[in-house]
Every structure is written in C-alpha cells, then in structure tokens.
Design an enzyme around this catalytic site. Structure first.
Site, PDB file in Angstrom:
ATOM      1  N   GLY A 196      -2.717  27.908   4.944  1.00 27.21           N
ATOM      2  CA  GLY A 196      -4.168  27.365   5.116  1.00 27.21           C
ATOM      3  C   GLY A 196      -4.308  27.580   6.638  1.00 27.21           C
ATOM      4  N   GLY A 197      -4.756  26.214   7.088  1.00 23.02           N
ATOM      5  CA  GLY A 197      -5.246  26.236   8.408  1.00 23.02           C
ATOM      6  C   GLY A 197      -4.404  26.707   9.296  1.00 23.02           C
ATOM      7  N   GLU A 213       3.487  25.237  -4.059  1.00 24.38           N
ATOM      8  CA  GLU A 213       2.594  24.237  -3.071  1.00 24.38           C
ATOM      9  C   GLU A 213       2.490  22.693  -3.268  1.00 24.38           C
ATOM     10  OE1 GLU A 213       0.139  26.646   0.125  1.00 24.38           O
ATOM     11  OE2 GLU A 213      -0.975  25.814  -2.180  1.00 24.38           O
ATOM     12  N   GLY A 226      -2.481  20.268   4.217  1.00 28.28           N
ATOM     13  CA  GLY A 226      -3.469  19.354   4.972  1.00 28.28           C
ATOM     14  C   GLY A 226      -3.113  18.648   5.730  1.00 28.28           C
ATOM     15  N   HIS A 277      -4.750  27.139  -7.061  1.00 28.50           N
ATOM     16  CA  HIS A 277      -4.891  26.520  -5.568  1.00 28.50           C
ATOM     17  C   HIS A 277      -4.618  24.869  -6.421  1.00 28.50           C
ATOM     18  CE1 HIS A 277      -4.870  24.448  -1.914  1.00 28.50           C
ATOM     19  NE2 HIS A 277      -4.533  25.859  -1.716  1.00 28.50           N
ATOM     20  N   GLU A 283      -6.718  22.761  -5.140  1.00 28.19           N
ATOM     21  CA  GLU A 283      -7.681  22.074  -4.949  1.00 28.19           C
ATOM     22  C   GLU A 283      -8.374  22.834  -5.852  1.00 28.19           C
ATOM     23  OE1 GLU A 283      -8.306  23.753  -0.575  1.00 28.19           O
ATOM     24  OE2 GLU A 283      -6.697  22.273  -0.017  1.00 28.19           O
ATOM     25  N   ASN A 311      -5.050  31.768   3.469  1.00 27.96           N
ATOM     26  CA  ASN A 311      -5.537  31.337   2.456  1.00 27.96           C
ATOM     27  C   ASN A 311      -7.308  29.961   3.837  1.00 27.96           C
ATOM     28  OD1 ASN A 311      -7.241  30.154   0.518  1.00 27.96           O
ATOM     29  ND2 ASN A 311      -6.130  28.317   0.339  1.00 27.96           N
ATOM     30  N   TRP A 312      -8.076  31.065   3.878  1.00 24.74           N
ATOM     31  CA  TRP A 312      -8.959  30.859   4.393  1.00 24.74           C
ATOM     32  C   TRP A 312      -9.809  29.338   4.159  1.00 24.74           C
ATOM     33  CZ3 TRP A 312     -10.786  35.854   6.890  1.00 24.74           C
ATOM     34  CH2 TRP A 312     -10.190  36.664   8.513  1.00 24.74           C
ATOM     35  N   LYS A 313      -9.548  29.144   2.982  1.00 27.15           N
ATOM     36  CA  LYS A 313     -10.260  27.676   2.301  1.00 27.15           C
ATOM     37  C   LYS A 313     -11.761  28.235   2.588  1.00 27.15           C
ATOM     38  CE  LYS A 313      -6.576  25.309   2.026  1.00 27.15           C
ATOM     39  NZ  LYS A 313      -6.329  24.004   1.962  1.00 27.15           N
ATOM     40  N   SER A 368       0.902  22.591   4.534  1.00 29.39           N
ATOM     41  CA  SER A 368       1.548  22.032   6.765  1.00 29.39           C
ATOM     42  C   SER A 368       2.640  23.523   7.452  1.00 29.39           C
ATOM     43  CB  SER A 368       1.925  21.039   6.374  1.00 29.39           C
ATOM     44  OG  SER A 368       1.102  20.077   6.327  1.00 29.39           O
TER      45      SER A 368
HETATM   46  P1  PGA Z   1      -2.128  23.863   4.823  1.00 29.38           P
HETATM   47  O1  PGA Z   1      -2.940  24.328   3.629  1.00 29.38           O
HETATM   48  O2  PGA Z   1      -1.180  25.367   5.215  1.00 29.38           O
HETATM   49  O3  PGA Z   1      -3.935  23.651   5.583  1.00 29.38           O
HETATM   50  O4  PGA Z   1      -1.908  22.778   4.215  1.00 29.38           O
HETATM   51  C1  PGA Z   1      -1.485  25.227   2.512  1.00 29.38           C
HETATM   52  C2  PGA Z   1      -3.046  25.753   1.348  1.00 29.38           C
HETATM   53  O5  PGA Z   1      -3.538  24.927   0.795  1.00 29.38           O
HETATM   54  O6  PGA Z   1      -2.905  26.867   0.803  1.00 29.38           O
END
Ligand code: PGA
Length: 246
Positions: free
Chosen positions: A229-230, A162, A168, A92, A94, A7-9, A208
């Site tokens: 994500g990251g 999640e 994050g 998600h 967010e 997930n590149w956001k 994470s």
């Molecule tokens: P993260 O994000 O790996 O940076 O914690 C995961 C996500 O939000 O899907």
C-alpha cells in the site's frame, strides 16, 4: 517468480499516475517490469493504461459483480478488461470493514473478475481480535473458502494474506507468523484446487511492507510476492522493495 503489486488505494491523480509510470519505466528493466502490477484508483485507470508498457501490468482495486445495470457508483470487471487491465482485487480488508462487504459478495466478485478474463487477487486476513482469540486460521480459512466458492477453479487466481493489524500501521508481521499463515493457506489451496493447481497460485503477503523490513519475509517458502500500500506510492521505493533481497 516474485511479484510486487502496488495498491495505491485512494491516492494519485491521472497526471501523478503517469509521472509515476514514467519514472518506473526509466528505472526498471523489462524483466523486472513483468513482475510488477499497479492497482490505481478506477478514475486513473485510463491514464495508467496508456502509460504502462514493456510488460508492466495493472488492474482494479475493486469492482461490482455485475457488468451493467442500475448500480450507481460501481465499476465493472468488464470495463477494467476493456481498458487493458489484467487484475482486480477482491475482498481487501478496507472493502470488508469500511464498506461492509460480506464473504458471499466477495465470492461473486472473484467469479465476475474471472469471467471478465482478469486475474482476481483475493485478500484474506485476520483482525487483532481474531489473532488474540486464536481464530486466525478459522477466519482466513473461511474467507478463502467463501472467496472461491463460485469461482472457476480452472482459471488463474492469486491470493494475498494481509493481517488487518499490519495494514498501514508500520507493524509488519513477523516471519514466523507469515510462515504459519502462508503454510496454512497453501494447504487449504491444495485441498480446494488439488495439489498441482494449488501449488501454482501465487500467495502474496501484505501489511506495512517496506524495502528495509521486507527481505526476511521475501526469503520465506510460500511467499510469492508482496501486496504493497503506502510504500508503493513512490516508484523508487516500490522498485527497491522488488529488488531487496536478504
Ligand atoms: P500498507 O497496505 O502496505 O500501506 O500496509 C497494504 C494493503 O492494504 O494492501
């Protein structure tokens, strides 16, 4: 089967997305690429669509539940499909927290994603407060139930657990917590979809995930993949997570 979804956001330009995929295609074998999914920002979808091959799949991070109309700024599942996408995230954290998306709306999105013949990846997860007040199962159970309330139960679905406090933050959930949440979610899937279909739905963990910390989670029952994500922004780290075994 074990899947890694990146997930590149809100990261990467179309050129950066193309560069990432070129490296990934060079480093990964086709049998590995089949189990990898990229979720670029919508404006990078066309670049990802033209660069992705050898079984590498991609999708959207969000879409609206209508396919057209006066919905300024939105994207449709139908358009992701038309570009060659195969997945779309729904719910998600967010989207839930920063963009105030309620459970009912997320349920409609899951149904719209299925109607476009994409696979929805429904995200569920508790906040730190929810966990402190011991209402994790209540929250993720409700998010799951409402997320599939108007879905087509015969169509494919993936679910991602999640925990919001792990996203994050660098604080990956412990194997015990993940085991507990995934077993609970699997039971809920059995009761909503029946045992056969409920067993087929991939359950991903996200929050994470990194190559050095993820192997103990990968070894768990009912963890069928990661939503990353990251650490998915670097193609070599992304592949390293996919390859990292205990
Ligand atoms: P993260 O994000 O790996 O940076 O914690 C995961 C996500 O939000 O899907």
């Amino acid at each position: 089967m074990f899947y890694c979804v990146g997930n590149w956001k809100l990261n990467k330009t179309p050129q950066e997305a193309t560069n990432f995929i070129e490296i990934l295609l060079k480093e990964a074998a086709p049998a590995e690429l089949e189990n990898l999914v990229l979720l670029p920002p919508a404006l990078c979808a066309a670049a990802v669509a033209s660069a992705a091959k050898n079984g590498l799949r991609w999708g959207g991070q969000n879409c609206y539940f209508e396919n057209s109309g006066a919905f300024t700024g939105e994207n449709s599942a139908k358009t992701f499909k038309a570009l060659g996408g195969q997945f779309c995230l729904a719910g998600h954290s967010e989207r839930r927290l920063l963009f105030v998306e309620p459970d009912e709306m997320i349920g409609k999105k899951v149904a719209a994603i299925q109607q476009a013949d994409l696979i929805p990846i429904l995200c569920v997860g508790e906040t730190l407060d929810d966990r402190k007040w011991r209402r994790t199962n209540e929250v993720i159970g409700r998010q799951l139930k409402m997320g599939v309330a108007v879905a087509d139960k015969s169509k494919p679905l993936w679910v991602a657990y999640e925990p919001v406090w792990a996203i994050g933050t660098g604080e990956i959930a412990t194997p015990d917590l993940v085991q507990e949440a995934h077993s609970f979610l699997r039971e809920q899937l059995f009761s909503i979809f029946g045992v056969q279909k409920g067993a087929e739905i991939p359950l991903l963990y996200g929050g994470s995930v990194k190559s050095d910390t993820s192997p103990p989670l990968r070894a768990l029952n009912n963890v069928n993949g990661f939503l990353i994500g990251g650490a998915s922004l670097d193609p070599l780290e992304f592949l390293k997570i996919y390859r990292a075994k205990r």
